[in-house]
Motif scaffolding. Structure first.
Motif: not given
Length: 575
Positions: A237-262
């Motif tokens: 989603y971050s690569i194909t649809q998100s307007r944010n730069h791909p480097k910003l992934l995994l930085r803000r913990t704004e999804s269930v996946a990122e929190k689950l990773l922690t």
């Protein structure tokens, strides 16, 4: 008055005052009498010369007198201003000279601190790798998954059975729900459905991720599959649809996946932290605490002489003494209810000594002294498993009698509406220590901690936490000040080392000279910081890389290859 009422002109004499008399025919004053009216006329063109001369001389004298008076006033005022100016100049030069000497002394002291190696802050006998205060896994996981709920989270308690439902029915429903949770397609759809809700908050996302991890603790491999599925969707989603730069992934913990990773990392790396990384963090904590306590710490505003923060740097020149005092260890078991860590049987040299030596400062408050003694006795034991400063009372041993010392008592120094917190210097402990050094026959100051029957409520029994570890009831500077305000009357203001309302006329040196203390503290603590990051980013020699790190990095490499990400900086930033 003319001799008759007839009209005419008469010769008269004129007397002015006692000294001027005019009766000269050449300078006649003619008086004309007409009926009942008398008019005067002067025949001369100008008044007498004597009158003019006298008037001129009098005016000159008056002007001269006024001039000389003004000159005298000006001269006296100028001399007075010159004297005041000279006095102010002498005072200013004296103050400048005093400030220069004080600043030079501070600079010499700061330079000496930068050049002097103060040695190891944490000695080998003070820390035992087998006794580091690690949390057990249930406590650790609870603090990671539910940091705000603590022990009161519903997951940690027995399930509440709804009214009208039996225990067997509740167990059956929970088993069915567990089987649904362990259905991968259902769980992924369940998470996506929740995240699609516009009102699904960040706190709720964090709670869902924590609950999923709790449910999957017995099957970490299944949790890994769920994590990879959710994380893969997030990356696409971050690569194909998100307007944010791909480097910003995994930085803000704004999804269930990122929190689950922690949460997944916290679970899978727990053994690695026990064996390797966790010890360096604890040693750094002990080093920071030891360095801070080498100098004065203000218990009210939290400012310290050996601070790492410019905001909390004690910008005052304070004279303090290092005191070597004794601690009575006989009743340490009674305070804890069991043998303290510092008195383990394996340490025979400590076990055979009931009296030990501890280093204190004369500027330490009574609560700071109690805290240092507790740290000394119980060493590596967690704060939650040892007495707090509010549970014990500090006594100064005088023979068989113990004199109670408190932060506030009837001997506290008062300055108007301000009250100074009692220190060891207030109780003349430095004098006692100096006397013991000069005369070995005199006793060294000895302290002991005794169990306090009731917790302090107000006034003379108030405890003010003063080092890194505060008491359990006071967890922040705000609550500390609030507790002090509630305990003491509103007309009493507390201060410890420096009174806040310093007079304008009080001499002060530039506070920038104290910034070198930051460099000295940084220099001393730098090796411990380096050791911590070395433990975080490297693997000890002879030990394999944690599997969790390799699994995740391989997964990120595979995702980058599948999505055609050729920029190595993006993949490096993710890792």
């Amino acid at each position: 008055q003319p001799p008759s009422k007839d009209e005419g002109t008469f010769l008269v004499s004129v007397r002015v005052g006692n000294n001027l008399f005019f009766n000269d025919t050449t300078d006649e004053w003619m008086v004309t009498f007409t009926g009942n009216r008398t008019t005067g006329s002067s025949s001369p063109v100008s008044p007498p010369v004597a009158i003019i001369a006298g008037s001129v001389v009098g005016g000159v004298i008056i002007i001269a007198v006024v001039f000389f008076v003004v000159i005298a006033i000006v001269v006296v005022s100028a001399r007075r201003q010159a004297k005041l100016k000279d006095k102010r100049y002498v005072t200013l030069m004296s103050q400048m000279e005093s400030m220069e000497l004080e600043m030079a002394d501070q600079c010499k002291q700061a330079f000496a601190e930068l050049q002097t190696d103060l040695g190891e802050l944490v000695t080998e006998d003070a820390l035992d790798s087998n006794q580091l205060p690690f949390h057990n896994f249930p406590t650790y996981a609870t603090k990671v998954f539910f940091p705000s709920a603590g022990i009161h989270h519903p997951v940690l308690s027995e399930p509440r059975i709804p009214q009208g439902m039996s225990n067997e029915d509740m167990t059956t429903l929970l088993d069915e729900f567990r089987s649904m949770i362990f259905d991968k397609s259902f769980l992924i759809s369940f998470v996506k459905t929740l995240e699609a809700q516009p009102r699904f908050s960040l706190q709720e996302k964090s709670t869902i991720a924590s609950l999923i991890m709790v449910a999957c603790l017995k099957d970490v491999s299944y949790a890994t599959e769920i994590l990879q599925a959710l994380l893969g969707d997030l990356i696409r989603y971050s690569i194909t649809q998100s307007r944010n730069h791909p480097k910003l992934l995994l930085r803000r913990t704004e999804s269930v996946a990122e929190k689950l990773l922690t949460n997944w990392f916290c679970v899978t790396l727990y053994p690695y932290m026990l064996d390797h990384a966790g010890a360096s963090l604890f040693v750094l904590f002990k080093a920071v605490k030891a360095q801070l306590e080498k100098g004065p710490i203000d218990v009210i505003n939290g400012e310290a002489m050996n601070s790492l923060s410019e905001e909390k740097l004690l910008r005052q020149s304070l004279d303090f003494k290092l005191l070597e005092c004794e601690v009575d260890m006989q009743n340490s078991n009674e305070l804890l209810g069991q043998r303290p860590v510092g008195l383990e049987p394996s340490n025979a040299s400590v076990l055979n000594r009931d009296i030990q030596t501890i280093k204190l400062l004369d500027t330490d408050s009574i609560s700071q002294t109690k805290e240092k003694i507790l740290d000394f006795i119980y060493r590596n034991r967690p704060v939650s498993e040892r007495p707090s400063i509010s549970d014990v009372e500090l006594q100064l041993c005088r023979g068989n009698v113990g004199i109670a010392l408190r932060d506030q008592d009837s001997t506290s120094v008062k300055d108007g509406e301000w009250t100074m917190i009692n220190t060891l210097g207030h109780y003349n402990i430095p004098e006692m220590a100096d006397s013991a050094i000069e005369d070995p026959k005199k006793p060294t100051p000895r302290f002991k901690l005794v169990q306090r029957g009731t917790r302090p409520l107000s006034g003379p029994n108030f405890d003010v936490p003063g080092t890194i570890i505060a008491s359990a009831s006071v967890t922040s500077q705000t609550s500390l000040l609030a507790a002090a305000a509630q305990t003491f009357p509103t007309n009493n203001k507390l201060f410890h080392l420096v009174k806040p309302d310093i007079g304008e006329g009080e001499q002060k040196i530039a506070t920038e000279v104290f910034l070198t203390r930051l460099l000295a503290t940084k220099r001393i603590l730098q090796p411990y910081v380096d050791d911590l990051f070395q433990a975080i980013f490297t693997v000890p020699r002879g030990k394999p890389l944690p599997k969790a790190i390799k699994v995740l990095f391989d997964f990120l490499d595979m995702q980058a290859a599948n999505l055609g990400i050729n920029d190595p900086e993006v993949l490096h930033t993710w890792k």
